[in-house]
Design a protein around this motif. Sequence first.
Motif, short mmCIF file in Angstrom:
data_model
loop_
_atom_site.label_atom_id
_atom_site.label_comp_id
_atom_site.label_asym_id
_atom_site.label_seq_id
_atom_site.Cartn_x
_atom_site.Cartn_y
_atom_site.Cartn_z
N VAL A 157 -14.26 20.37 7.37
CA VAL A 157 -15.70 20.19 7.54
C VAL A 157 -16.12 18.92 6.80
N GLU A 161 -11.41 13.71 11.79
CA GLU A 161 -12.40 14.75 12.06
C GLU A 161 -12.34 15.20 13.51
N SER A 162 -12.15 14.24 14.41
CA SER A 162 -12.07 14.58 15.82
C SER A 162 -10.86 15.46 16.12
N GLU A 163 -9.75 15.19 15.43
CA GLU A 163 -8.52 15.93 15.70
C GLU A 163 -8.45 17.26 14.96
N PHE A 164 -8.95 17.28 13.73
CA PHE A 164 -8.79 18.47 12.88
C PHE A 164 -10.12 19.13 12.53
N GLY A 165 -11.14 18.92 13.36
CA GLY A 165 -12.46 19.45 13.07
C GLY A 165 -12.55 20.96 13.06
N ASP A 166 -11.51 21.65 13.57
CA ASP A 166 -11.53 23.12 13.52
C ASP A 166 -11.14 23.65 12.15
N ARG A 167 -10.50 22.79 11.33
CA ARG A 167 -10.02 23.24 10.01
C ARG A 167 -10.70 22.50 8.85
N ASP A 224 -6.46 28.33 18.99
CA ASP A 224 -7.63 27.86 18.25
C ASP A 224 -7.30 26.75 17.27
N THR A 225 -6.09 26.20 17.35
CA THR A 225 -5.69 25.12 16.44
C THR A 225 -5.55 23.82 17.21
N VAL A 226 -6.17 22.77 16.72
CA VAL A 226 -6.15 21.48 17.40
C VAL A 226 -5.42 20.46 16.55
#
Length: 249
Positions: A197, A189-195, A137-139
């Motif tokens: 906002v 944002e595209s790369e780290f949007g999972d962490r 779940d980490t991008v």
Amino acid sequence: MSPLKVLIVDDEPLARARLARQLQDLDECELLGEAGEAESALEQVQRLDPDLVLLDIEMPGRSGLELAETLSGMAAPPAIIFCTAHDEFALPAFATAAVGYLLKPVAGEQLAAAIRRARSLSKPQLKAASTTDTPADTVGRRQIKAVSRRGVELLPVASVRCFVADSKYVVAHHAGGETILDESLKELESEFGDRFVRVHRNALVAVAFISGLQRDGANYRVLLDGVEERPQVSRRLLSGVKSLIEEMA
């Protein structure tokens, strides 16, 4: 605040002596020991449990990069700042727990700044930043490369509280200070949007470090643990940010 326990690893006695003198000028550091090669360094890390290792790369026997990979696999790895005369090893250093990459001769102010960044990371954070297998779940990258007049810096994403766009640059705010990145907010944002906002067209904040909202006149700002920066929340995104904070409560 307890002193940061430091181990110096370099096969050149003069280089070790220079770093040791610089550490004496930093009240927040305690020199635990020195090593001239990787095997001795590994034994001292296991015995002394340093918080930080100042590590050369090219040494007889195992290289500093190989040692760093071993240290990164420890349950509670020390932070690593590479101190080397070679800039071509910066990219391989991404695969380790490095939080800094300084070019020799290391200037005192550069060392002090890198140590401040290292202090901002706990050992659990360093373990998360240096894990070889990326969770499903980490991008994205575990560390971001930033090139400045001070040299090459490796900034762990886990330490970043927010990314704020400023003119043509993006500034990463973290407990160790601020780092200018040559990347766009959209790319981050595209790369780290999972962490992270988006709270404004010019700001991304780390969800894990949000501590609340603060009214500022007609506007709202996000409060973040560990930094003074308080990114403004746009009216369009305010309801979403409020909902996120309510879910976290």
